[in-house]
Design an enzyme around this catalytic site. Structure first.
Site, PDB file in Angstrom:
ATOM      1  N   GLU A 181       0.850  -1.190   0.000  1.00  0.00           N
ATOM      2  CA  GLU A 181       0.000   0.000   0.000  1.00  0.00           C
ATOM      3  C   GLU A 181       0.882   1.235   0.000  1.00  0.00           C
ATOM      4  O   GLU A 181       1.779   1.378   0.842  1.00  0.00           O
ATOM      5  CB  GLU A 181      -0.894  -0.040   1.245  1.00  0.00           C
ATOM      6  CG  GLU A 181      -1.816   1.154   1.322  1.00  0.00           C
ATOM      7  CD  GLU A 181      -3.119   0.836   2.057  1.00  0.00           C
ATOM      8  OE1 GLU A 181      -3.464  -0.353   2.228  1.00  0.00           O
ATOM      9  OE2 GLU A 181      -3.788   1.790   2.465  1.00  0.00           O
ATOM     10  N   GLU A 305     -10.854   4.485   8.783  1.00  0.00           N
ATOM     11  CA  GLU A 305     -10.974   4.092   7.380  1.00  0.00           C
ATOM     12  C   GLU A 305     -11.454   2.652   7.244  1.00  0.00           C
ATOM     13  O   GLU A 305     -10.899   1.858   6.485  1.00  0.00           O
ATOM     14  CB  GLU A 305      -9.633   4.294   6.657  1.00  0.00           C
ATOM     15  CG  GLU A 305      -9.164   5.739   6.707  1.00  0.00           C
ATOM     16  CD  GLU A 305      -7.900   6.010   5.903  1.00  0.00           C
ATOM     17  OE1 GLU A 305      -7.080   5.099   5.756  1.00  0.00           O
ATOM     18  OE2 GLU A 305      -7.757   7.159   5.435  1.00  0.00           O
ATOM     19  N   ARG A 338      -2.320   3.709  16.862  1.00  0.00           N
ATOM     20  CA  ARG A 338      -2.301   4.882  15.980  1.00  0.00           C
ATOM     21  C   ARG A 338      -3.434   5.859  16.291  1.00  0.00           C
ATOM     22  O   ARG A 338      -4.566   5.448  16.573  1.00  0.00           O
ATOM     23  CB  ARG A 338      -2.388   4.466  14.514  1.00  0.00           C
ATOM     24  CG  ARG A 338      -1.168   3.697  14.059  1.00  0.00           C
ATOM     25  CD  ARG A 338      -1.307   3.261  12.630  1.00  0.00           C
ATOM     26  NE  ARG A 338      -0.858   4.217  11.652  1.00  0.00           N
ATOM     27  CZ  ARG A 338      -1.525   4.547  10.557  1.00  0.00           C
ATOM     28  NH1 ARG A 338      -2.723   4.043  10.313  1.00  0.00           N
ATOM     29  NH2 ARG A 338      -1.027   5.389   9.691  1.00  0.00           N
ATOM     30  N   ARG A 350     -12.268  17.300   9.885  1.00  0.00           N
ATOM     31  CA  ARG A 350     -11.414  16.121  10.085  1.00  0.00           C
ATOM     32  C   ARG A 350     -10.153  16.469  10.884  1.00  0.00           C
ATOM     33  O   ARG A 350      -9.636  15.648  11.647  1.00  0.00           O
ATOM     34  CB  ARG A 350     -11.037  15.551   8.712  1.00  0.00           C
ATOM     35  CG  ARG A 350     -10.014  14.444   8.768  1.00  0.00           C
ATOM     36  CD  ARG A 350      -9.798  13.837   7.404  1.00  0.00           C
ATOM     37  NE  ARG A 350      -8.576  13.055   7.360  1.00  0.00           N
ATOM     38  CZ  ARG A 350      -8.039  12.547   6.264  1.00  0.00           C
ATOM     39  NH1 ARG A 350      -8.635  12.738   5.098  1.00  0.00           N
ATOM     40  NH2 ARG A 350      -6.940  11.840   6.309  1.00  0.00           N
ATOM     41  N   ASP A 379      -3.027  14.433   6.889  1.00  0.00           N
ATOM     42  CA  ASP A 379      -2.503  13.181   6.352  1.00  0.00           C
ATOM     43  C   ASP A 379      -1.234  13.346   5.531  1.00  0.00           C
ATOM     44  O   ASP A 379      -1.307  13.335   4.306  1.00  0.00           O
ATOM     45  CB  ASP A 379      -3.581  12.529   5.470  1.00  0.00           C
ATOM     46  CG  ASP A 379      -3.295  11.070   5.190  1.00  0.00           C
ATOM     47  OD1 ASP A 379      -2.230  10.591   5.596  1.00  0.00           O
ATOM     48  OD2 ASP A 379      -4.146  10.412   4.568  1.00  0.00           O
ATOM     49  N   GLU A 407       3.718   9.200  -0.894  1.00  0.00           N
ATOM     50  CA  GLU A 407       2.331   9.097  -1.356  1.00  0.00           C
ATOM     51  C   GLU A 407       1.817  10.422  -1.908  1.00  0.00           C
ATOM     52  O   GLU A 407       1.175  10.456  -2.954  1.00  0.00           O
ATOM     53  CB  GLU A 407       1.453   8.631  -0.191  1.00  0.00           C
ATOM     54  CG  GLU A 407      -0.024   8.596  -0.531  1.00  0.00           C
ATOM     55  CD  GLU A 407      -0.886   8.061   0.613  1.00  0.00           C
ATOM     56  OE1 GLU A 407      -0.339   7.730   1.684  1.00  0.00           O
ATOM     57  OE2 GLU A 407      -2.109   7.965   0.404  1.00  0.00           O
ATOM     58  N   HIS A 535      -4.575  18.263   0.182  1.00  0.00           N
ATOM     59  CA  HIS A 535      -5.535  17.204  -0.138  1.00  0.00           C
ATOM     60  C   HIS A 535      -6.319  17.478  -1.426  1.00  0.00           C
ATOM     61  O   HIS A 535      -7.539  17.293  -1.476  1.00  0.00           O
ATOM     62  CB  HIS A 535      -6.506  17.001   1.036  1.00  0.00           C
ATOM     63  CG  HIS A 535      -6.993  15.585   1.169  1.00  0.00           C
ATOM     64  ND1 HIS A 535      -7.850  14.998   0.259  1.00  0.00           N
ATOM     65  CD2 HIS A 535      -6.748  14.632   2.094  1.00  0.00           C
ATOM     66  CE1 HIS A 535      -8.106  13.760   0.637  1.00  0.00           C
ATOM     67  NE2 HIS A 535      -7.442  13.503   1.740  1.00  0.00           N
TER      68      HIS A 535
HETATM   69  C1  BDP Z   1      -3.554   7.337   4.056  1.00  0.00           C
HETATM   70  C2  BDP Z   1      -3.298   6.351   2.962  1.00  0.00           C
HETATM   71  C3  BDP Z   1      -3.890   5.016   3.256  1.00  0.00           C
HETATM   72  C4  BDP Z   1      -3.450   4.539   4.630  1.00  0.00           C
HETATM   73  C5  BDP Z   1      -3.801   5.589   5.659  1.00  0.00           C
HETATM   74  C6  BDP Z   1      -3.247   5.259   7.034  1.00  0.00           C
HETATM   75  O1  BDP Z   1      -3.843   6.858   1.758  1.00  0.00           O
HETATM   76  O2  BDP Z   1      -3.463   4.124   2.251  1.00  0.00           O
HETATM   77  O3  BDP Z   1      -4.044   3.333   4.958  1.00  0.00           O
HETATM   78  O4  BDP Z   1      -3.219   6.819   5.299  1.00  0.00           O
HETATM   79  O5  BDP Z   1      -2.273   5.894   7.410  1.00  0.00           O
HETATM   80  O6  BDP Z   1      -2.693   8.416   3.847  1.00  0.00           O
HETATM   81  O7  BDP Z   1      -3.780   4.418   7.731  1.00  0.00           O
END
Ligand code: BDP
Length: 714
Positions: A181, A305, A338, A350, A379, A407, A535
């Site tokens: 990922e 998520e 986390r 958020r 993020d 990313e 974002h």
């Molecule tokens: C986001 C990513 C996702 C991760 C998530 C995370 O797009 O793939 O699973 O963070 O940190 O930035 O859990």
């Protein structure tokens, strides 16, 4: 004819000699070119005494041989009984009298630090590399070899060093099917299918590279976890990796899927307060430790998520973390929980959600729990203010989570050196305990007196021949290790070391390449997310710009949620007249952002909704400034291309061409970001792109129509 043939041959051999694929990372051990240094290094490494014969000390010996052969074209003589040789290496306990330099106290360096010192024995000068443990010695030897690789004089060698942070981790987001990922460097290194029988040489080289920069832990699996990793067949595979990494001082950790008691345990619930569930985790921990006696612990992503978690049972994150913590506590394991949580049902900004969830839990976690916090509240954006949780949970040790994999920073095609981003966050002042309460001091535990501390980076490593995809992405792995060891090191110093070891010590190469690295992150911010935008990337794969996206199921997944462009202006009002996320920062910290007229412009649109006509410090209107930033950013990539082209003579053909072609891609991506964003935002500002800029050659419709169904890392 003969002459021609000869020159062809010479050319071919030069190409052959110099072609490099990047596999050797920063441990290439190329011949030392400085003649006087070469002589002093040669005499120093002629005869070496190594005390001790553990697996780690064997690694020390092998590394010295490799380095000596490569850099000095000499095989050292090992004389284990000699105490008055030139170079004496070993655990302090084995030194005997008179021991290393008495001016240095060995106590201060703890279990991983080391001392490099010089002393006179029988009129002869001797260098000692020593530590309290063999791992400390290994770190010392890698440091010593770094000095040699970077052509450091050794006549005044006196050096004590200990890591500033205890848990220096890589987080692999690697799935069991070997996809990664957000990985842009091929597939996962871990070949679960052939483990435990086959120990790929790469596992060893991986451990070696990590040890050379002080990384001492690796989370092998994705935070979006699969419970199968906790089953017996997989635990024996994990044990094989742990055995391989152990002599390099690296512990393994696994991600724990919260619903594992149901999925692999056959229980009806995963409620963390259910006795059956608590016992299941205890049993599971016992089983894991029977395979891996020094297993580090669990990393958990819960209620985020779509991942399962304690809130599914109306329990708190502390309830969840503590159940797992109790299970690993008897074995000295830890739980890293986390804080990256935000919920679809929560209508609040958020930015605020993790803080709102976690601050009330401060003091409720067991003492073997750490809460791992991303560097920013949204993020891993190209530029983001530090996360307001830093400094806000004094009773809980907070672990830093950086993203080394790019990313949101150009993935594997853009040259972006991340140390300046990491440093910017670490040096930010939270004011949690008055001026000087930097994020670094929050995470090292010095402000709130925590004994656990650490920093993790989401790995950018895959099975590409050069490990990280982009040749310069290796520098980000390197920087994570070096800053973890000592967050006071400057970005410049780290880039300098890395360039010297990865390419050449040539001064003119270093000056130019270092400049390019140091500017690269700012350039990336300029052509993709200037003035606090964030974002606004493509959906799913996060590749390229897509600020127009507004149709995703969850509001906070849509770029329009973040930029809020309308006919009046652009930006997210997070002040007291808006979402008031800014109130989560300490008053002194938020001062620099609070007022629209004095806000640090790097974060202007992060905290304010700003009129298109707003006067910026440059004298331009906001719209013109936006145009300037996007155009200037892309233009600076062109400069990077020119700069790199000028360095051709210093770099082997393969790596030179690789970087050159990637810079070409980077330029076209920068232009894409610039054009797509400006054309889109122009539909709100209704203002022209100043006429001295070249006009976008494609329409907004064209940019909107682009699709990347097979973009990597998704
Ligand atoms: C986001 C990513 C996702 C991760 C998530 C995370 O797009 O793939 O699973 O963070 O940190 O930035 O859990």
């Amino acid at each position: 004819m003969k002459k021609l043939l000869l020159s062809i041959l010479l050319l071919a051999s030069a190409t052959f000699l110099f072609a490099e694929d990047g596999y050797d990372l920063w441990m290439r051990y190329k011949a030392v070119e400085n003649k006087s240094l070469l002589t002093s290094y040669k005499s120093l490494l002629k005869e070496i005494t190594i005390k001790g014969n553990s697996a780690t000390m064997q690694i020390v010996k092998d590394e010295l041989i490799k380095a000596s052969e490569g850099m000095l074209n000499q095989v050292p003589l090992f004389n284990d009984s000699l105490i008055d040789g030139n170079l004496v290496i070993g655990n302090i306990g084995l030194f005997g009298t008179p021991g290393p330099s008495p001016t240095i106290t060995i106590k201060e360096i703890g279990s991983e630090g080391f001392v490099i010192s010089k002393r006179n024995i029988k009129g002869k000068s001797q260098i000692n590399i020593t530590a309290n443990t063999d791992i400390g010695v290994l770190y010392g030897v890698f440091h010593f070899l770094r000095l040699l690789q970077t052509e450091h004089p050794i006549d005044k060698l006196e050096f004590t060093s200990a890591p500033k942070l205890q848990l220096r981790l890589l987080n692999h987001w690697d799935n069991l099917d070997r996809t990664v990922e957000r990985g842009y460097a091929g597939f996962s290194l871990w070949n679960w299918h052939t483990l435990p029988g086959l120990i790929d040489k790469r596992y060893i080289d991986y451990a070696r590279a990590n040890a050379s920069i002080g990384i001492n832990g690796t989370v092998l699996t994705n935070v979006n976890a699969n419970a199968t990793i906790l089953t017996a067949p997989y635990l024996s595979k994990v044990a094989a990796l742990a055995n391989t990494f152990r002599p390099y001082g690296i512990k393994v950790y696994l991600t724990a899927r919260f619903s594992a008691p149901i999925e692999i345990g056959g229980l009806k619930t995963a409620d963390p307060l259910d006795e059956g569930v608590r016992n299941w985790w205890k049993e599971k921990a016992r089983e894991i430790y029977s395979y891996i006696p020094d297993f580090g612990g669990f990393l958990v992503k819960a209620n985020s998520e779509g991942q399962p978690g304690p809130q599914d049972y109306k329990r708190t994150h502390a309830d969840g973390a503590n159940t797992l913590a109790d299970a690993v506590a008897p074995f000295k394991g830890i739980v890293i929980w986390r804080a990256f949580v935000y919920a679809a049902e929560n209508p609040d900004d958020r930015h605020k959600q993790a803080y709102d969830d976690f601050v009330p839990l401060d003091g409720k976690f067991r003492n073997n729990v750490m809460v791992q916090v991303k560097n920013g509240a949204i993020d891993f954006m190209p530029r983001e203010p530090f996360h307001p949780l830093f400094g806000a949970m004094p009773k809980t040790p907070l672990m830093m989570e950086f993203q080394v994999t790019q990313e949101y920073l150009g993935q594997a095609t853009n040259l972006v050196y991340l140390a300046p981003l990491f440093k910017e966050v670490l040096n930010s002042d939270t004011y949690s305990n008055g001026k000087g309460s930097t994020v670094a001091k929050v995470i090292d535990g010095s402000i709130d007196k925590h004994s656990l501390n650490g920093m993790a980076g989401v790995s950018n490593i895959g099975n590409d021949i050069n490990w990280c995809g982009h040749p310069f992405a290796q520098a980000n792995w390197y920087a994570l290790g070096r800053l973890n060891w000592d967050y006071n090191l400057s970005s410049e110093k780290i880039a300098d070391e890395w360039l010297r070891m990865t390419f050449t010590n040539n001064a003119s190469f270093i000056t130019n390449a270092r400049k390019m690295m140091l500017e690269s992150r700012d350039i990336m911010v300029q052509y993709s997310n200037p003035i606090g935008l964030h974002h606004i990337m493509g959906t799913g794969h996060h590749y390229g710009p897509a600020p127009w996206v507004s149709n995703l199921n969850r509001p906070e997944w849509n770029p329009v949620y973040y930029h809020k462009a309308d006919s009046a202006g652009i930006g997210f009002n997070r002040t007291s007249s808006g979402s008031n996320a800014i109130a989560q920062y300490f008053p002194e910290a938020r001062k620099v952002w609070e007022e629209i007229n004095s806000c640090d412009e790097k974060y202007l649109l992060w905290f304010h909704h700003v009129s298109w006509h707003f006067k910026m410090k440059s004298g331009r209107t906001l719209w013109d400034e936006l145009c300037y930033q996007f155009y200037n950013g892309a233009e600076r990539v062109k400069q990077m291309q020119k700069n790199w082209n000028g360095l051709k003579q210093f770099v082997d053909v393969d790596r030179f061409e690789h970087v050159k072609q990637l810079l070409g891609i980077q330029y076209s991506e920068a232009v894409w970001w610039r054009n797509a964003c400006l054309l889109y935002f122009q539909t709100f500002s209704k203002m022209p792109i100043p006429s001295h800029y070249e006009k976008p050659d494609k329409s907004l419709e064209y940019y909107k129509s682009l699709r990347f169904p097979f973009a990597p890392g998704n």
